[in-house]
Structures are given as structure tokens and as C-alpha cells.
Design an enzyme around this catalytic site. Structure first.
Site, PDB file in Angstrom:
ATOM      1  N   HIS A 139       0.843  -1.193   0.000  1.00 26.38           N
ATOM      2  CA  HIS A 139       0.000   0.000   0.000  1.00 26.38           C
ATOM      3  C   HIS A 139       0.881   1.247   0.000  1.00 26.38           C
ATOM      4  O   HIS A 139       2.094   1.173   0.194  1.00 26.38           O
ATOM      5  CB  HIS A 139      -0.924   0.034   1.230  1.00 26.38           C
ATOM      6  CG  HIS A 139      -2.126  -0.831   1.098  1.00 26.38           C
ATOM      7  ND1 HIS A 139      -2.107  -2.175   1.411  1.00 26.38           N
ATOM      8  CD2 HIS A 139      -3.394  -0.551   0.708  1.00 26.38           C
ATOM      9  CE1 HIS A 139      -3.316  -2.683   1.208  1.00 26.38           C
ATOM     10  NE2 HIS A 139      -4.109  -1.722   0.789  1.00 26.38           N
ATOM     11  N   LYS A 143      -0.324   4.740   4.633  1.00 28.00           N
ATOM     12  CA  LYS A 143      -1.251   3.822   5.300  1.00 28.00           C
ATOM     13  C   LYS A 143      -0.709   3.472   6.676  1.00 28.00           C
ATOM     14  O   LYS A 143       0.457   3.094   6.822  1.00 28.00           O
ATOM     15  CB  LYS A 143      -1.453   2.549   4.470  1.00 28.00           C
ATOM     16  CG  LYS A 143      -2.499   1.600   5.069  1.00 28.00           C
ATOM     17  CD  LYS A 143      -2.854   0.486   4.102  1.00 28.00           C
ATOM     18  CE  LYS A 143      -3.764  -0.545   4.735  1.00 28.00           C
ATOM     19  NZ  LYS A 143      -5.046   0.050   5.188  1.00 28.00           N
TER      20      LYS A 143
END
Length: 234
Positions: A139, A143
Site C-alpha cells: 500500500h 497507510k
């Protein structure tokens, strides 16, 4: 047109606002770090006329947001991840106030289909001792939770399906990547790889709005994957 509250007005909150009219919602309230820092935005005046709230805030805020909003009689969709250590307390708050909540580690329709495919593969390979398994995700660098809630849920589903051997899990954070999850099974003879790649955050926002449509007027504690299969209250 039912009224929607957005709790957490960052990138995801703005996408929810953008797509809300397509799902029949009017955005009546937006709460963020400027007007809900200490949960001061969770008032009866603010939520008057609100039918459902969508939370894309931050993990530490979820339990207080749920308690405060449920106490006002408003149903919720929680798209925030990284708070599952508080799952029992959140469920208890919904039960206490007689409202409804839908949660998911990932609100993408595609990811929820992917989870079902992974679960079935784990079930089929459970007794095939020569197959080892891995789980991996990447990600964007901002995040906050790693591994992702989605990857943890995938591993959990594999174990519940009966896969008895260790599942090697890993994660990476870099750049602006919206999210890729990969599950693999490997033997001396061959490799099976299952992968879901998100192209943008749009799928998460649309899934949350789909859940908001569904949960309006209901009571109970639901997971998004259950809604897709008919809605089983827990």
C-alpha cells in the site's frame, strides 16, 4: 433523499461525498480534525436528520465515534481499518443502543469476491501437504496499519477454511500505491497465485456507500461480505 454524515473528511471522505448522490444520499454533515478533534462534533444538533454515518477517520477514534453516533440513534458504516482490537466493544455499543453497523477490512466489491476465491482455494488445498502458502500486500506510504486489515482477514479466512500449515505473511509501504493483495500456494510441481490490485480508492468509497444504502433502517452488527451474501447479523 436520505442524509449522510461523513466522519473523517480526508481522501476517502471526499470520495464518499463525490459519489454520494449516485447512491441517493445528500451529505448533511462532515466531521474532521478541525471540528471533531475531541469528539465535540458528535452532538444531537449536528446529527439531527442524519440517516447513516460513514466513518473513514483514524483507528484510535473509531470506538468513541461509534459509541457517540450510536447513542444518537444513527446507523454506521465503518471503513476505517486498524481498530479490530476494539471489535467487541464496538459490537457491544451497537447492541446497547439498538442501532446498526457495517464494517469491513476492505469495502471493495472486488476484494470481497477475491476473499471468497482465496477461501475456496485454501479449503481445496488444506489436505494437500506438499503445498505451502504465502500472503503479501503493498500500500501507499501513508497507510497507518501494516499488515493491512485485509491481509490479516485473508489469512484468517484461510485458517477458518481448514488450511493447517503456516502462512508466511509480508507487507510493504511505498509511494502512492492504492493496494495490492496476493495469496499464493506453492509446491515442487507448480504454483498457484491469486492477486487483487486496486487501481484507485474509488472502489472503497462505492462499497461503503453500497453498505450505507443497505444498512439504512436496519438493526444489528454486520460485515460487508455478509451483506453481499444476503446479510447475516452477528
Amino acid at each position: 433523499m436520505p442524509n449522510l454524515a461523513i466522519v473523517g473528511y480526508g481522501k476517502m471522505g471526499k470520495l464518499v461525498e463525490q459519489f454520494a448522490p449516485e447512491y441517493g444520499f445528500s451529505v448533511a454533515l462532515k466531521l474532521d480534525e478541525f471540528n471533531n478533534t475531541n469528539f465535540e462534533g458528535l452532538t444531537a444538533d449536528n446529527f439531527r436528520g442524519v440517516d447513516v454515518a460513514v466513518d473513514f477517520s483514524v483507528p484510535p477514534a473509531v470506538p468513541r465515534n461509534v459509541e457517540g453516533i450510536a447513542a444518537l440513534g444513527v446507523n454506521l458504516v465503518v471503513g476505517t481499518t486498524g481498530w479490530l482490537q476494539h471489535l467487541d466493544a464496538v459490537r457491544a455499543a451497537i447492541q446497547k443502543h439498538g442501532t446498526a453497523l457495517v464494517w469491513a477490512p476492505n469495502f471493495s466489491v472486488g476484494v470481497n469476491v477475491f476473499m471468497r476465491l482465496v477461501t475456496e482455494a485454501a479449503k481445496l488445498l488444506a489436505s494437500e501437504k506438499e503445498y505451502g502458502a504465502w500472503a503479501w500486500e503493498i500500500h501507499h506510504s501513508t497507510k497507518k496499519d501494516a499488515p493491512s486489515g485485509t491481509l490479516l482477514k485473508l489469512v484468517e479466512q484461510m485458517k477458518h477454511a481448514g488450511y493447517p500449515r503456516p502462512i508466511d505473511a509480508g507487507s510493504n509501504r511505498a509511494g502512492a500505491h492504492p493496494g495490492t493483495h496476493e495469496i499464493g500456494f506453492d509446491s515442487a510441481a507448480d504454483t498457484i497465485t491469486l492477486r487483487h490490485t486496486a487501481r484507485s480508492r474509488e472502489g472503497f468509497a462505492r462499497g461503503a456507500l453500497k453498505a450505507a444504502q443497505w444498512v439504512t433502517g436496519k438493526k444489528g452488527f454486520y460485515e460487508f461480505k455478509d451483506i453481499m451474501g444476503g446479510g447475516t447479523c452477528s
